[in-house]
Motif scaffolding. Structure first.
Motif, short mmCIF file in Angstrom:
data_model
loop_
_atom_site.label_atom_id
_atom_site.label_comp_id
_atom_site.label_asym_id
_atom_site.label_seq_id
_atom_site.Cartn_x
_atom_site.Cartn_y
_atom_site.Cartn_z
N ALA A 212 0.83 -1.21 0.00
CA ALA A 212 0.00 0.00 0.00
C ALA A 212 0.86 1.25 0.00
N SER A 213 1.99 1.22 0.70
CA SER A 213 2.87 2.39 0.70
C SER A 213 3.43 2.64 -0.69
N TYR A 214 3.74 1.57 -1.42
CA TYR A 214 4.22 1.71 -2.80
C TYR A 214 3.16 2.39 -3.66
N LEU A 215 1.91 1.97 -3.51
CA LEU A 215 0.84 2.55 -4.31
C LEU A 215 0.60 4.02 -3.97
N LEU A 216 0.72 4.36 -2.69
CA LEU A 216 0.41 5.73 -2.26
C LEU A 216 1.57 6.69 -2.47
N ILE A 217 2.79 6.24 -2.21
CA ILE A 217 3.95 7.12 -2.44
C ILE A 217 4.05 7.44 -3.93
N GLY A 218 3.79 6.45 -4.77
CA GLY A 218 3.85 6.66 -6.21
C GLY A 218 2.50 7.02 -6.81
N TYR A 219 1.61 7.58 -6.00
CA TYR A 219 0.26 7.87 -6.48
C TYR A 219 0.29 8.82 -7.68
N TYR A 220 1.14 9.83 -7.62
CA TYR A 220 1.28 10.74 -8.77
C TYR A 220 2.25 10.09 -9.76
N TYR A 221 1.79 9.04 -10.42
CA TYR A 221 2.68 8.21 -11.22
C TYR A 221 3.22 8.93 -12.45
N ASP A 222 2.61 10.07 -12.83
CA ASP A 222 3.11 10.82 -13.97
C ASP A 222 4.37 11.62 -13.63
N ARG A 223 4.72 11.67 -12.35
CA ARG A 223 5.95 12.34 -11.93
C ARG A 223 7.06 11.30 -11.80
N PRO A 224 8.15 11.45 -12.53
CA PRO A 224 9.25 10.48 -12.40
C PRO A 224 9.78 10.39 -10.96
N SER A 225 9.80 11.51 -10.25
CA SER A 225 10.32 11.51 -8.88
C SER A 225 9.44 10.66 -7.97
N ALA A 226 8.12 10.68 -8.19
CA ALA A 226 7.21 9.89 -7.36
C ALA A 226 7.40 8.40 -7.63
N GLY A 227 7.54 8.03 -8.90
CA GLY A 227 7.78 6.64 -9.24
C GLY A 227 9.09 6.13 -8.65
N ALA A 228 10.13 6.97 -8.71
CA ALA A 228 11.43 6.58 -8.15
C ALA A 228 11.35 6.44 -6.64
N ALA A 229 10.61 7.33 -5.98
CA ALA A 229 10.48 7.28 -4.53
C ALA A 229 9.72 6.03 -4.10
N ALA A 230 8.66 5.69 -4.83
CA ALA A 230 7.89 4.48 -4.51
C ALA A 230 8.75 3.23 -4.68
N MET A 231 9.51 3.18 -5.76
CA MET A 231 10.39 2.03 -5.99
C MET A 231 11.47 1.95 -4.93
N LYS A 232 12.00 3.10 -4.54
CA LYS A 232 13.04 3.13 -3.51
C LYS A 232 12.51 2.61 -2.18
N ALA A 233 11.32 3.06 -1.79
CA ALA A 233 10.71 2.59 -0.54
C ALA A 233 10.48 1.08 -0.60
N PHE A 234 10.00 0.60 -1.73
CA PHE A 234 9.70 -0.82 -1.88
C PHE A 234 10.97 -1.66 -1.78
#
Length: 643
Positions: free
Chosen positions: A148-170
């Protein structure tokens, strides 16, 4: 029944919003998830009151068999004791307020139904974690929180920084989870069960068991304790595995509040408290817990003093406060650890949501260097954020005063070397915490406006759907400490906690806390007030001084501003080498060898057949000539072999 409803109501709301959100619309999706959370909070608080005040006995609520394979048998069950009841009541109440706040904060989002579904799923996963009756079920909730944290941290998936942050947390959490999974496996090897009751009943029988590791025999319980704490380090962002936490700010502000206050990061602290009957017999593992917690508390506090993003300052505050909780757990004061977890949930959620209100008012600006002079325009947000900072700074009589002081007193009362290290690191961090909290307040709300005129003209207070949760959280930040201090840490703490926190008879830290010197009790308040005064002097009285200090101590300032260069270090020694290795395996191993050889053979076959096809001319004369050549060759070979 109420207890089970508290756990599963968020799941029902999440599934309805996720499966039917597009059909029923955003407003209905919001309503059903918030209704599920309100119901869960009512049931959670009722269950807590029934257990603590109405005499309802603790126990286990069995929901059926989950896994049955030979002698391995796992029940799906909800554990109902003081520790779980406290966590369920806290998680549901804080998460409900965050859900309500989100209705205003996310009002202009395009996929509101999806956001609320993820938010409720996150809450359900945390509730499954804290009510688990065995380690497999706890691990299910543990991984559910990670998903769930991966889904929520990367919620703004159109932002590269959000996708990278979600992947990093995961990915970083998977490192810790590997340790946790190994700990569970070793627990099963030693105890033959992963049920909490089965493990705790047999701890004394296995306290001298050894485990052969790296050519040496270690006490099995020490190895298990360290492995479990490695899992806790990942979830609770302790030094070394903390790098995902500040980047998690890429998610929407309500997500930051939920992750950093009531759910994910507190999972590791809960794990230490839940496993206290085992950890009590692993003193070296507890020493490691205390050392890492103290180091994290001080490390994160130093970084918080120089950050300029309003959410990142509060994020490093979370990291530091989690360190305090592990200091308490490491010296055997699990009660103080959970007490600080409880009070921290209220004032940290309050600070994050107040920051969200500021960002909302400042047209999405997050840099505190571009704020200032807005306290009169958003007085309610300013007031509640001030209250949250008082609680975080440990100022009497706010919630943080009771729980943070209890942790420092416990560290001193432990009378151990690692306890002393925890005490002094925690004391210094208390001064730094007060300093950066008031630095944040002053730069955000006071002084001359540093935003452009257009932004200043549009500064406004948040709507009631956002401010009401802030007010209720502020009440919790004021009263949680005084309301629960005596029950959780007073002389009758054993009656409150029951069997949920079971100490080694040699553990007398709570008794020794009553006899610490007076200066130990006063020191946190004195150093905290000193930190507040220093922030006022520097940022209110001499606003040009911080720039001069930063220039004079340039290397140190850049070291702290760049977060001790942990990201750069990990990139240099882990990320880049792994990328190079992966690229080599791809381009050489996969593309050149695995794919290259078959492709080359196929190309050669295709080219050869292309040449052979040219022999098919359709001319009878050519075919007759080819046959003649073949006959001559065949006769020649035959004659050669006859010799």
């Amino acid at each position: 029944m109420l207890y089970a409803l508290a756990v599963f109501a968020p799941l029902v709301g999440s599934l309805i919003a996720l499966l039917f959100g597009r059909q029923i619309g955003d407003r209905a999706a919001q309503t059903v998830t918030i209704a599920g959370m309100v119901l869960a909070s009512i049931c959670g608080v009722s269950s807590f009151v029934d257990l603590i005040y109405s005499g309802v006995p603790a126990g286990v609520i069995s929901l059926g068999t989950w896994v049955e394979a030979g002698s391995f048998h796992v029940e799906w069950a909800l554990r109902y004791d003081a520790l779980s009841a406290v966590m369920v009541a806290m998680v549901t109440c804080v998460a409900t307020l965050i859900h309500i706040y989100s209705a205003g904060y996310m009002a202009h989002d395009n996929t509101i139904w999806k956001f609320f579904s993820y938010l409720s799923l996150f809450t359900f996963a945390m509730l499954m974690l804290v009510t688990a009756d065995n380690l497999l079920q706890l691990f299910f909730g543990w991984e559910g929180v990670g998903l769930a944290s991966y889904l929520l941290i990367g919620y703004y998936y159109d932002r590269p920084s959000a996708g990278a942050a979600a992947m990093k947390a995961f990915i970083v959490n998977r490192v810790g989870d590997l340790g946790f999974a190994l700990g569970i496996a070793l627990l099963f090897m030693v105890f033959g069960t992963i049920s909490f009751d089965g493990i705790f009943a047999a701890v004394s029988q296995h306290q001298n068991d050894s485990y052969h590791l790296f050519g040496t025999d270690f006490r099995a319980l020490e190895v298990i304790g360290v492995l479990l704490f490695i899992g806790a380090m990942g979830k609770s962002a302790q030094l070394g595995l903390h790098v995902w936490l500040p980047d998690a700010m890429e998610g929407p502000t309500p997500v930051s509040a939920l992750i950093h206050a009531a759910t994910m990061v507190t999972a590791g602290v809960f794990l230490m408290a839940r496993m206290s009957p085992l950890m009590e017999y692993a003193p070296y593992a507890l020493g490691f817990v205390c050392f890492m917690g103290a180091s994290t508390a001080l490390f994160a506090a130093t970084i918080g003093c120089v950050q300029n993003d309003i959410k990142r300052v509060i994020a490093y505050s979370t990291c530091s406060q989690l360190g305090y909780m592990f200091i308490a757990a490491g010296v055997g004061a699990y009660q103080a650890s959970v007490f600080h977890l409880l009070t921290h949930a209220f004032f940290k959620a309050l600070l994050f949501l107040s920051a969200g209100s500021v960002i909302h008012a400042m047209s999405e600006e997050q840099d505190i260097r571009k704020m200032g002079g807005i306290w009169k325009k958003i007085p309610l947000t300013y007031t509640v954020m001030f209250i949250g900072s008082l609680a975080l700074g440990g100022v009497y009589p706010f919630a943080g005063y009771y729980s943070k002081d209890a942790i420092l007193e416990a560290a001193y009362a432990a009378h151990t070397g690692v306890g002393a290290y925890g005490f002094w690191c925690g004391l210094i961090a208390a001064g730094l915490t007060a300093f950066y909290s008031w630095r944040l307040l002053i730069l955000t709300f006071h002084g001359a406006p540093r935003a452009d005129q257009h932004t200043m003209d549009h500064v406004h207070e948040s709507p009631w759907v956002m401010t009401v949760p802030l007010i209720l959280l502020a009440v919790g930040a004021v009263l949680a400490g005084v309301m629960f201090h005596e029950q959780l840490l007073g002389e009758h703490w054993e009656h409150f906690w029951g069997e949920s926190i079971k100490l080694n008879p040699a553990n007398k830290v709570l008794e020794h806390m009553e006899h610490v010197p007076g200066w130990v009790r006063l020191a946190p308040s004195v150093i905290g007030l000193a930190g507040i005064a220093l922030a006022y002097i520097i940022y209110m009285g001499m606003p040009a001084l911080p720039a001069r200090v930063a220039a004079a101590f340039g290397p140190l300032y850049r070291f702290l501003l760049n977060k001790w260069y942990f990201d750069e270090l990990y990139n240099a020694i882990i990320v880049r080498p792994l990328f190079c290795l992966a690229r080599g395996l791809w381009q050489v191993g996969d593309a050149t060898i695995i794919d290259g050889v078959p492709n080359s053979v196929a190309s050669l076959t295709g080219a050869s057949s292309g040449q052979v096809v040219k022999l098919q001319t359709g001319s009878i004369a050519n075919y007759a000539f080819a046959m003649l050549i073949g006959v001559v060759a065949l006769v020649s070979i035959f004659l050669i072999f006859l010799r």
